[in-house]
Motif scaffolding. Structure first.
Motif, PDB file in Angstrom:
ATOM      1  N   UNK A 105      62.768 -10.753 -15.758  1.00  0.00           N
ATOM      2  CA  UNK A 105      63.018 -10.066 -17.034  1.00  0.00           C
ATOM      3  C   UNK A 105      62.598 -10.919 -18.219  1.00  0.00           C
ATOM      4  N   UNK A 106      62.730 -12.220 -18.123  1.00  0.00           N
ATOM      5  CA  UNK A 106      62.411 -13.090 -19.268  1.00  0.00           C
ATOM      6  C   UNK A 106      60.917 -13.290 -19.457  1.00  0.00           C
ATOM      7  N   UNK A 107      60.166 -13.404 -18.364  1.00  0.00           N
ATOM      8  CA  UNK A 107      58.748 -13.719 -18.501  1.00  0.00           C
ATOM      9  C   UNK A 107      57.857 -12.479 -18.563  1.00  0.00           C
ATOM     10  N   UNK A 108      58.458 -11.302 -18.413  1.00  0.00           N
ATOM     11  CA  UNK A 108      57.693 -10.067 -18.571  1.00  0.00           C
ATOM     12  C   UNK A 108      57.326  -9.903 -20.048  1.00  0.00           C
ATOM     13  N   UNK A 109      56.042  -9.791 -20.329  1.00  0.00           N
ATOM     14  CA  UNK A 109      55.525  -9.618 -21.694  1.00  0.00           C
ATOM     15  C   UNK A 109      55.902 -10.777 -22.623  1.00  0.00           C
ATOM     16  N   UNK A 110      56.038 -11.971 -22.078  1.00  0.00           N
ATOM     17  CA  UNK A 110      56.475 -13.089 -22.912  1.00  0.00           C
ATOM     18  C   UNK A 110      55.444 -13.465 -23.965  1.00  0.00           C
ATOM     19  N   UNK A 111      54.178 -13.195 -23.722  1.00  0.00           N
ATOM     20  CA  UNK A 111      53.144 -13.543 -24.703  1.00  0.00           C
ATOM     21  C   UNK A 111      52.863 -12.396 -25.676  1.00  0.00           C
ATOM     22  N   UNK A 112      53.620 -11.308 -25.540  1.00  0.00           N
ATOM     23  CA  UNK A 112      53.448 -10.176 -26.450  1.00  0.00           C
ATOM     24  C   UNK A 112      54.651 -10.090 -27.391  1.00  0.00           C
ATOM     25  N   UNK A 113      54.433  -9.686 -28.611  1.00  0.00           N
ATOM     26  CA  UNK A 113      53.150  -9.434 -29.264  1.00  0.00           C
ATOM     27  C   UNK A 113      52.420 -10.740 -29.567  1.00  0.00           C
TER      28      UNK A 113
END
Length: 765
Positions: free
Chosen positions: A53-61
C-alpha cells in the motif's frame, strides 16, 4: 462479625501442582511452536500489505506536493552545503539530503512552489526513503502491541488500523519530516517495551538488554532531533522508566543495590547517550552547512563570521565606527533582523504617510545606512571622527536618501510605541531625525566598535528607544518586522550592533578572532529555533485547523491541488472508532479503579472482623485450605504457592486482562502527551500535528478491542475480528483515491466518483 468462607467452584484442572506442571510441560512445546508460526505469519502479512500500500504510486504525482517545497529545498541545501534557517532541529532534513545524494540527486532543483514539475530531477530516492521509514511503523506497532498483550488478535487489529488509514498513507509517501518523526517515535516506544520485557524475564545486563536500551536511547535522540515535539515521547519513556525503577525498588526480593544499578544503566543509555547523539547531530549540521545562505540574517553577526561567502567571513573592516561610515545595523535580540527601509509608504490611517522602516532578516542593499552628524549637512573633513558613547547622529538610508525619523504618532502595530519612518529629501530633514547613541553599559567617550558593541538609539526629542517589537507587518509591509520607538528605553529589544562597516579612511582589521566556537553556535541555534517556532503565525489566506477538529477528522488540507489531486484526510471509520475505544478505555479504567477500591475496603473490613472474632484462626486455616487448591489453577488467583515454570522460554503467555488494561493505560498516556500539549501552544497549528497521537490511539484500539472480546468464545472473537478487518479494507479501498490521486469533478458535484463519500461539508476533496 465472623467472616464467611465462600467455597470455590470446582475447577476442571484440580489436581496436584506437579500434575498441572507436567501437563503444561507436555502441551507447552507444541503450543509454543504453533504460536511462533502464527506470529511470523502475521508479521509477514503486515509487512507485505504495508509495503504494497505504501509503495503503490509512490513516485506520483511527479510534481511538488505541499511541504516538499520546503524539505526538498532544505535537502538540496545540505547537498550544496548552503546555510539556512529552519524552526526544526536538523536530523530529518540531513537524512533527506543524504538519501537524495546517495540516489543521484545533485541538489540543483529549486523546489519553488507546489505543483512545479520535477521533470528529469531524480527526486524518487528521497520519496522512497521517507516512505520506507513510514512503512516500518506498522510492523513495529504490531510487535509492540503483541509484547504488551501477548495477543495476536490485538496486535493484528492495531497494525490494521495503522495500515488502512489513508491519512497516514498520504503523510508517509512524500518528502516530509513527518514519516521520519513517526518512525523514530514508534521505534522509541518499541524499544521501551522490549527493555521492559527483557527486564521482567530476568534478562537484565545481558547483551540483548543492553542492545534494546541503547536502541531506545538512540531513537529518542533521533526523534527530538527531527522535531522538538519528540520531547513528548521522551517524556513518555521517562515516566515508564521511572515506574519500572519504582517497582524494582519495591521488590523486597532484590537488594537496593539492584535499583541503583538499574538507575545507572538507564541514565547512561536513556539520558547521557541521547544527549551526546543530539550534540553530534548538530555538530555535523554546522560542519556541513558552512556556506553563506539566505538564513544568515537570523543569526548574530559573530555566528555569520563562520560562514564562507558571508561578508563577515575572514572579514577585514574598520574596527571602530566613525562619522561617514556606511553600516548595516542588526537588532541584537535572538533572530533579530537588519534595520531596513524601502520606497513604500505606511498606509493611510496608520500614522504619517511617510516611508516605511522595518527589520528584515535577509542581506539586502536596503539595509545600508550612512552615519552623519546630527547638525551638519556634510561629513567631517580631514581625519575621521570616531563615533562615541553619547554622540548625536543622523542615520541616512543610502538607497532612498531619507533619514531615520520618529514623531508623536502611534506605531502601526504596537500602539503604545511611536512610529518610526524615513523622512526628508536627499538627507535633509528636521529635528526629529536626531538620535543619541548609547553603548550598553558604556562610559563617556567610549568608542563604538563593529560587531561587538551593543548600542541603543535614543530619540533626542521624544526620548524613546529605537526597537524591534517582533510583530510581523501585514502584506503592505511585506510581512517584515515592525520597527517602533519605545518610551520605555530599557526595552530589551532596543539593543543593536553594527555588522558591516565601510569607511575609506579607516584602517581595517581581521574579524576572524571574534568567530564563536561550536558550543556558542549550538546554543544560539537553539535560541533562534525556539523563538522562530514560538513566532509561527498563519500567513494571509492560509488554511489552518483548530485542535478540537483533529480527533474527529473534521477538516484537512490539500497536498496537491492541480488536476491530479491529493488530499490529507484520515479514514473516517478508523478515526471515529478510535474515539469510541478511547472513551471506552476511560470508562473501563475508571470502573476498574472503583471496583478495586471497594474490594480493598472490603478486604480491610474482613481483616478487622477476623482479628476481633475468636474463630479467626479456624477461618484462616479454612481459607488456606481453599488456597491450596486454587493456586494450581490458571482460572484462579494464586496467593501462596507458585506453580513451577513448566512452559519453555520464549513461549507465549495467555493474555492477561489486567496486563492488557495496563498496556492500554500507557498507550492512553502516550495519546494525551502527544495531543493535549498543543492546547497550550501559541504558534500556528496544522492537522498533521495530530498523527503522532493517532498512532497511540490506534494501538490502544487494538488492545481494548481484544480486552472486550476476551469473554467471548474464540470462534466468535475471530469472526468479529474478520468482519472488522473486512470493513477496514473496504473503507480503505473507498477512500484510497484521496492518497493515490483523484481527477475529474470535485466531490461536491453529483457526477463525481467521490460524491457519496463526502460525509462532512468541511471535506473539500
Amino acid at each position: 462479625m465472623a467472616a464467611s468462607v465462600v467455597k470455590t467452584p470446582k475447577c476442571p484442572r484440580r489436581g496436584s501442582v506437579k500434575d498441572v506442571a507436567q501437563s503444561a510441560h507436555r502441551s507447552g512445546p507444541t503450543s509454543s511452536k504453533e504460536a511462533n508460526w502464527n506470529w511470523w505469519l502475521l508479521l509477514a502479512t503486515v509487512f507485505l500489505v504495508t509495503f504494497a500500500t505504501r509503495f503503490y504510486k509512490v513516485t506520483e504525482p511527479d510534481h511538488i506536493c505541499w511541504d516538499e517545497t520546503h524539505f526538498g529545498k532544505m535537502g538540496s541545501w545540505y547537498i550544496n552545503r548552503t546555510f539556512f534557517f529552519d524552526v526544526h532541529p536538523p536530523l530529518g532534513k540531513m537524512l533527506i539530503g543524504l538519501s537524495g545524494y546517495l540516489t543521484g540527486y545533485n541538489g540543483t532543483f529549486p523546489f519553488e512552489k507546489p505543483g512545479d514539475k520535477y521533470n528529469e530531477t531524480r527526486y524518487q530516492g528521497m520519496r522512497y526513503f521517507c516512505t520506507t521509514l513510514g512503512a516500518l511503523i506498522m510492523p513495529m506497532g504490531f510487535d509492540t502491541v503483541y509484547d504488551l498483550t501477548r495477543s495476536h488478535e490485538a496486535a493484528l487489529l492495531a497494525a490494521a488500523y495503522l495500515i488502512f488509514d489513508v491519512g497516514l498513507l498520504t503523510l508517509n509517501q512524500y518528502i516530509l519530516l513527518d514519516p521520519i518523526l513517526l518512525f523514530f517515535m514508534m521505534a522509541s516506544v518499541w524499544g521501551m517495551v522490549k527493555v521492559s520485557k527483557s527486564t521482567a524475564s530476568g534478562g537484565s545486563y545481558g547483551l540483548r538488554w543492553w542492545f534494546w536500551l541503547f536502541l531506545t536511547g538512540t531513537m529518542l535522540s533521533c526523534t527530538i532531533s527531527v522535531k522538538f515535539v519528540g520531547l513528548f515521547v521522551v517524556l513518555l519513556v521517562g515516566l515508564h522508566t521511572a515506574t519500572e525503577l519504582w517497582l524494582i525498588l519495591g521488590d523486597l526480593g532484590q537488594p537496593i543495590l539492584e535499583t541503583v544499578k538499574q538507575l545507572a544503566c538507564r541514565a547512561i543509555t536513556l539520558i547521557v547517550w541521547p544527549i551526546l547523539l543530539y550534540i553530534l547531530f548538530f555538530y555535523i549540521h554546522l560542519c556541513v552547512l558552512n556556506r553563506s545562505g539566505n538564513g544568515d540574517g537570523f543569526y548574530s553577526s559573530a555566528f555569520q563570521s563562520r560562514l564562507i561567502g558571508n561578508s563577515l567571513y575572514n572579514a577585514s573592516m574598520p574596527r571602530d565606527v566613525a562619522y561617514g561610515s556606511l553600516v548595516t545595523i542588526k537588532n541584537h535580540k535572538t533572530g533579530g533582523g537588519y534595520l531596513h527601509s524601502h520606497h513604500h509608504l505606511y498606509p493611510k490611517g496608520l500614522g504619517a504617510r511617510q516611508q516605511q522602516v522595518t527589520t528584515y532578516t535577509h542581506k539586502d542593499e536596503n539595509n545600508r545606512w550612512l552615519i552623519r552628524p546630527h547638525n551638519k549637512k556634510g561629513l567631517p573633513k580631514g581625519k575621521p571622527q570616531i563615533l562615541r558613547h553619547g554622540d548625536l547622529v543622523r542615520l541616512t538610508h543610502m538607497a532612498t536618501r531619507r533619514n531615520l525619523h520618529s514623531h508623536n504618532e502611534p506605531a502601526p502595530m504596537t500602539k503604545k510605541h511611536l512610529q518610526v519612518t524615513g523622512y526628508g529629501e536627499l538627507g535633509v530633514g528636521d529635528a526629529n531625525d536626531a538620535w543619541r547613541v548609547l553603548i550598553v553599559g558604556g562610559k563617556v567617550n567610549e568608542t563604538v566598535h563593529t560587531v561587538t558593541t551593543r548600542l541603543k538609539f535614543i530619540h533626542l526629542l521624544q526620548n524613546c528607544a529605537l526597537t524591534s517589537s517582533g510583530k510581523q507587518l501585514p502584506k503592505w509591509g511585506f510581512e517584515q518586522q515592525e520597527v517602533s520607538c519605545n518610551p520605555n528605553v530599557r526595552d530589551k529589544n532596543s539593543q543593536w550592533n553594527v555588522e558591516d562597516n565601510e569607511h575609506k579612511l579607516m584602517p581595517s582589521v581581521s574579524f576572524s578572532v571574534y568567530a564563536p566556537g561550536f558550543f556558542a553556535r549550538f546554543l544560539e541555534s537553539h535560541a533562534v529555533m525556539l523563538q522562530g517556532n514560538a513566532g509561527l503565525k498563519p500567513k494571509e489566506g492560509e488554511v489552518t485547523s483548530r485542535l478540537w477538529q483533529w480527533p474527529i477528522n473534521y477538516r484537512s488540507q490539500f497536498f496537491s491541488g492541480s488536476s491530479y489531486r491529493i488530499y490529507l484526510l484520515g479514514n473516517p471509520l478508523i478515526w471515529w472508532s478510535n474515539l469510541v475505544f478511547l472513551a471506552l478505555f476511560v470508562t473501563v479504567f475508571l470502573w476498574n479503579a472503583v471496583v478495586q477500591q471497594r474490594r480493598a475496603g472490603f478486604a480491610r473490613s474482613t481483616a478487622q472482623n477476623q482479628a476481633q472474632s475468636p474463630d479467626s484462626e479456624t477461618v484462616a486455616q479454612g481459607e488456606e485450605s481453599e488456597h491450596s487448591t486454587m493456586d494450581i489453577c490458571s482460572c484462579c488467583t494464586p496467593v501462596k504457592e507458585k506453580v513451577p515454570k513448566a512452559v519453555p522460554s520464549g513461549s507465549p503467555e495467555a493474555p492477561n486482562p489486567a496486563q492488557s488494561l495496563r498496556a492500554a493505560a500507557w498507550l492512553f498516556l502516550g495519546w494525551m502527551l502527544h495531543y493535549l500539549p498543543f492546547w497550550a501552544m501559541g504558534r500556528v497549528l496544522y492537522f498533521h500535528h495530530y498523527f503522532p497521537a493517532l498512532i497511540f490511539n490506534s494501538l490502544l484500539t487494538g488492545v481494548m478491542f481484544n480486552y472486550i472480546m476476551r469473554v467471548l468464545p474464540k470462534w466468535i472473537h475471530h469472526a468479529i475480528l474478520g468482519l472488522v478487518l473486512s470493513i477496514l479494507v473496504y473503507s480503505f479501498a473507498a477512500f484510497s483515491p484521496l492518497a493515490y490521486g483523484m481527477s475529474g469533478p470535485l466531490a461536491n458535484e453529483p457526477n463525481s466518483t467521490m460524491h457519496n463519500l463526502k460525509w462532512l461539508s468541511t471535506w473539500e476533496f
